[in-house]
Enzyme design. Structure first.
Site, PDB file in Angstrom:
ATOM      1  N   HIS A  91       0.847  -1.196   0.000  1.00  0.00           N
ATOM      2  CA  HIS A  91       0.000   0.000   0.000  1.00  0.00           C
ATOM      3  C   HIS A  91       0.883   1.246   0.000  1.00  0.00           C
ATOM      4  O   HIS A  91       1.944   1.271   0.620  1.00  0.00           O
ATOM      5  CB  HIS A  91      -0.933   0.000   1.227  1.00  0.00           C
ATOM      6  CG  HIS A  91      -1.953   1.084   1.128  1.00  0.00           C
ATOM      7  ND1 HIS A  91      -1.692   2.373   1.520  1.00  0.00           N
ATOM      8  CD2 HIS A  91      -3.210   1.088   0.629  1.00  0.00           C
ATOM      9  CE1 HIS A  91      -2.763   3.119   1.259  1.00  0.00           C
ATOM     10  NE2 HIS A  91      -3.691   2.357   0.721  1.00  0.00           N
ATOM     11  N   SER A 209     -10.096   7.507  -3.356  1.00  0.00           N
ATOM     12  CA  SER A 209     -11.304   8.336  -3.274  1.00  0.00           C
ATOM     13  C   SER A 209     -12.514   7.715  -3.967  1.00  0.00           C
ATOM     14  O   SER A 209     -13.326   8.418  -4.560  1.00  0.00           O
ATOM     15  CB  SER A 209     -11.023   9.748  -3.808  1.00  0.00           C
ATOM     16  OG  SER A 209     -10.030  10.380  -3.019  1.00  0.00           O
TER      17      SER A 209
END
Ligand code: PGA
Length: 247
Positions: A91, A209
């Site tokens: 990540h 997002s």
């Protein structure tokens, strides 16, 4: 898949699972071919697994060694012991705050697939790299290095998440055109490394997002098979909306 990052106490995590169960979200998803998962903190993994009711439960990271002097790390056998067989790797927050390189990711991915785990391998460029037009170069390096020496037999255990760093937690999501272009590019890299069949089968997620009001646009792209969602995955209501908007 919801990436909870450093959010939710054990109690909050169990509460989330119970709400997901009450709403029958896993069943609804399965009946329409949608797999649902969450990646809680290490501390909540055991309880979330117990209350998962069919939700995929993933670790947010792991170590590549089975045991040893690696203070604060969690090994794959420790995850196995609590019934977890998925892990996110690479990540961008780990690449940024812990200097995790694609070489380290590669060691982890190889160790995970050897243990028969599923991996969600995250790749993506920073804003500076995006503005310099380097997105594909960066993603290529991350894919080639991260998946080096992964075999044709085990690549089926790997899911790729394309997450442009500049879109994570910023509300500035990449356009669907960018998401599709890069996910398609990733599929072509997988084809080059593992062949056409593997490329056709591999799941590629977009992340950054993603919200209930935009998830559908992403997953309706040909090469975007799903989403890795941070903020909008935390509340069960929003998690439900994400699912409903995929159906
Ligand atoms: P976000 O995070 O949805 O809050 O942007 C995505 C991620 O980091 O996986």
């Amino acid at each position: 898949m919801g990436n909870w990052k450093m959010n939710h106490t054990i109690e909050e995590a169990i509460d989330f699972c119970e709400k997901v169960k009450e709403e029958g979200l896993v069943r609804t998803g399965k009946s329409r071919g949608v797999l649902l998962g969450v990646a809680p903190s290490f501390l909540s993994l055991q309880q979330v697994k117990r209350h998962s009711h069919g939700l995929i439960v993933a670790a947010q990271d792991c170590h590549y060694e089975d045991h040893g002097a690696y203070t604060s790390s969690v090994s794959i056998p420790m995850l196995e012991e609590v019934g977890v067989n998925w892990s996110i790797i690479g990540h961008s927050e780990r690449r940024t705050y812990d200097n995790e390189t694609s070489f380290v990711c590669n060691r982890k991915i190889k160790a995970l697939v050897e243990h028969n785990f599923h991996v969600v391998y995250c790749v993506g460029e920073t804003l500076k790299e995006y503005e310099a037009g380097l997105t594909k170069d960066i993603v290529k390096e991350q894919i080639l290095t991260g998946l080096m020496n992964v075999t044709k037999d085990t690549i089926s255990k790997v899911v790729i998440a394309y997450e442009p760093v500049w879109s994570i937690g910023t509300g500035k999501n990449a356009s669907v055109e960018i998401a599709e272009d890069i996910c398609r590019y990733i599929r072509s890299l997988i084809e080059g490394m593992f062949g056409k069949v593997a490329a056709g089968k591999i799941l590629i997620l977009y992340g950054g997002s993603v919200k209930p009001n935009n998830i559908r646009e992403y997953i309706s792209q040909e090469d975007v098979d799903g989403a890795l969602v941070g903020g909008a995955s935390l509340k069960s209501d929003s998690f439900k909306e994400l699912l409903v908007n995929c159906l």
